[in-house]
Design an enzyme around this catalytic site. Structure first.
Site, short mmCIF file in Angstrom:
data_model
loop_
_atom_site.label_atom_id
_atom_site.label_comp_id
_atom_site.label_asym_id
_atom_site.label_seq_id
_atom_site.Cartn_x
_atom_site.Cartn_y
_atom_site.Cartn_z
N ASP A 408 0.87 -1.18 0.00
CA ASP A 408 0.00 0.00 0.00
C ASP A 408 0.90 1.23 0.00
OD1 ASP A 408 -2.92 1.00 0.40
OD2 ASP A 408 -1.71 2.23 1.73
N GLU A 410 0.98 5.69 0.07
CA GLU A 410 0.30 6.96 0.26
C GLU A 410 0.98 7.98 -0.64
OE1 GLU A 410 -2.42 7.08 1.85
OE2 GLU A 410 -2.22 5.10 2.79
N HIS A 546 -5.61 4.68 5.99
CA HIS A 546 -4.93 5.63 5.11
C HIS A 546 -3.50 5.91 5.57
CE1 HIS A 546 -8.38 6.26 2.60
NE2 HIS A 546 -9.12 6.63 3.62
N ASP A 551 -2.47 -0.09 6.33
CA ASP A 551 -3.36 -0.60 5.29
C ASP A 551 -2.77 -1.83 4.61
OD1 ASP A 551 -5.22 1.29 5.85
OD2 ASP A 551 -4.88 2.54 4.08
#
Length: 604
Positions: A408, A410, A546, A551
């Site tokens: 994951d 960001e 998030h 995540d």
């Protein structure tokens, strides 16, 4: 409007002394004006106390820190003092209050826009139409307004009062100068002629200019000529014995409010303004200072014939995509009326493509025979891709021997071209068990936007000392090795990784598995398949949603459950993973696409 201390965090407030903090308690941020072109920010504050240069300098310092690309920050302060302090505050806060109410309870707009308020000591009386009071009380609008002013540090008791029928509209609520100038203008224009109830010229002179489309014109103030149809006519008596008529005017490219003032014998003209009447108007566009919406104050008003739209192009078009009222929540037009218009415009045929329904066909058939025009029968169908692979060309290898790396990331936004990765989190799974983890922050080249900070909790301070992508990505790719790249909505995560790998000359040709696509098939009964929805369904603790590291961990546990479920139905080799489609019980959760289908008979 908001108290300024509410937008500062604890670290920001450490800049101020105890005495300064006590002053800031009663400082309100009224508004902020931004000039993108000049990169300039103007901050407007309200304060009960005098703000010293030192306080203003510290506020400026904090704002400049969070908005480093702003070239200039100017702070303007208005002092609230004296007996009319509350009156001034409510006046300044009213617009922001209405915006807050309309956002939270949109249906209250119809009553609150026509309300007026009166402040008596600590009691705010709001005068409304009787029909709106019960609705607003039922939606607890009183409490919302009271809480709004409590947050500003000025607690008030809010009471809804009923407007009486005899109550007249206060002329001071309108622009007095505008009203007087319009009345004088109309008086001057009509001095030479008597009022003629049958004349197409209702007010002023005959308008010779051509009207402009309303939809393209209501962008600023100034004189304008418009033509359109009247709707929603309302009447009010002002305290200066003038009648004010308001109505909407539409030419079906857009709509605008019109306000007309009639005095003396001209009051007899009010009956001529009826809904459905088509007018030509010359007047001035003004912005209402209360609703902040544009409205037209006419000088001249003529009755005008409604222009009938025609297709004047010598080469006629053929409409091949058209929805009717039979398409649920999608169109309002009648098939019969469409055929009549097409025939009048000289069109040879028109296609009907309602959304997923054929109910219009009988009406189309009957009307086309009567009108004498050829219809094209069609449909906008929903196409579901029930053979889209979960993994493209999966390797022939037992699942227990495959290394899955659940990833994951960001980013600073959703744009592949401009936004940057700011965190990578990854969890490695082998033989259904978590065997290793990877996490790292990345320092972007540009500041992290405020909305991303609010969403992820990752601030510019967090990544201040983090290494750049040029150092983090090679370490991540070494961790990934030849494992299967797994992500929830993998196209997004893999897309950013692929872009950066290509830029750095690093090979990224790993197999990709999307847990979103896989979960849609395995957990077909769920209404959606977001990460938090799946975590709740499977009783998985998410940590900080998030955040890439958390995540990725959540998605890893989801993958473990997915692999366990597909193993239960006999899929133990990764090469068989696309056979999971045999588990589906319908197409509700598959991606759908629209396809226009037109039919023809043997003669075409």
């Amino acid at each position: 409007m908001i108290k300024i201390e509410q937008i500062f965090n604890k670290k920001d407030l450490e800049l101020f002394s105890t005495e300064e903090k006590n002053i800031l308690v009663n400082v309100i941020l009224e508004k902020a004006d931004v000039s993108k072109r000049e990169r300039k920010l103007d901050i407007f504050l309200l304060s009960e106390d005098v703000l010293t240069e030192q306080i203003l300098r510290k506020i400026n310092q904090i704002i400049s820190y969070y908005l480093p690309q702003t070239m200039s920050v100017s702070i303007h302060c208005d002092k609230l003092e004296g007996e009319n302090k509350g009156q001034r505050l409510v006046t300044k806060a009213w617009k922001g209050l209405l915006q807050c109410l309309f956002t939270e309870i949109p249906a209250c707009r119809i009553w609150m826009l026509n309300s007026r308020w009166e402040l008596k000591k600590d009691c705010l009386n709001i005068y409304l139409e009787p029909s709106g009071i019960e609705f607003l009380k039922g939606h607890k609008i009183c409490s919302i307004i009271e809480n709004y002013f409590i947050k500003l540090g000025y607690p008030l008791k809010v009471v809804f009062q009923e407007k009486t029928e005899a109550e007249t509209y206060d002329v001071y609520e309108e622009e007095r100068e505008i009203i007087e100038s319009i009345l004088k203008e109309n008086e001057f224009r009509n001095t030479e002629t008597n009022i003629n109830a049958l004349s197409p010229n209702i007010i002023g002179r005959i308008i010779s200019g051509n009207p402009v489309p309303i939809g393209n014109s209501i962008k600023g103030t100034g004189e304008i000529i418009l033509s359109g149809e009247i709707f929603d006519v309302k009447k009010r008596e002002l305290k200066n014995k003038t009648t004010m008529l308001t109505f909407g005017l539409t030419d079906y490219t857009g709509s605008v409010a019109v306000k007309i003032f009639l005095s003396g014998e001209k009051k007899s003209l009010e009956y001529r303004f009826k809904e459905g009447l088509w007018l030509k108007i010359r007047g001035k566009i003004e912005k209402n200072r209360y609703t902040q919406e544009y409205e037209v104050i006419p000088f001249d008003v003529n009755i005008n014939e409604k222009l009938e739209r025609m297709d004047t192009n010598p080469e006629k078009r053929v409409e091949l995509h058209l929805h009717t009222r039979y398409s649920s929540l999608d169109a309002l037009c009648s098939p019969t009326e469409v055929l009549k218009i097409a025939k009048k415009w000289g069109h040879k045929t028109v296609a009907f493509t309602d959304h997923g329904v054929l109910q219009a066909f009988p009406e189309i058939y009957k009307a086309s025979k009567k009108i004498g025009i050829k219809p094209i029968y069609g449909l906008e169908a929903y196409i579901f891709d029930d053979e889209s692979p979960v993994m493209i060309l999966p390797p022939d290898k037992p699942i227990k021997d495959v290394t899955f790396v659940v990833v994951d990331i960001e980013t600073t936004g959703l744009c592949f071209d401009d936004d940057e990765i700011i965190e990578i989190g990854a969890v490695k799974i082998l033989n259904y068990e978590i065997v290793d983890r990877f996490s790292g922050f990345i320092k972007p080249k540009r500041p992290i936007p405020t909305n991303i900070i609010n969403l992820t909790g990752i601030t510019n301070e967090t990544v201040k000392s983090a290494p750049p992508i040029e150092r983090v990505l090679p370490a991540f790719m070494e961790f990934l090795d030849d494992g299967v790249f797994v992500a929830h909505n993998a196209e997004f995560d893999a897309g950013f990784i692929r872009r950066e790998a290509s830029r750095l000359g690093i090979s990224f040709d790993n197999k990709i598995l999307d847990t979103l696509a896989l979960s849609r098939i395995v957990f077909f009964k769920l209404k959606n398949h977001r990460l938090n929805t799946l975590a709740k369904e499977l009783n998985i603790k998410m940590g900080s949603h998030h955040r890439a590291v958390d995540d990725a961990n959540t998605d890893a546990h989801i993958l473990q459950e997915l692999l366990s479920r597909i193993n239960e139905v006999g899929i133990s080799n990764l090469s068989q993973i696309n056979d999971i489609y045999q588990l589906r019980k319908g197409v509700n959760n598959l991606n759908s696409y629209h396809a226009t289908i037109l039919v023809k008979n043997s003669t075409g």
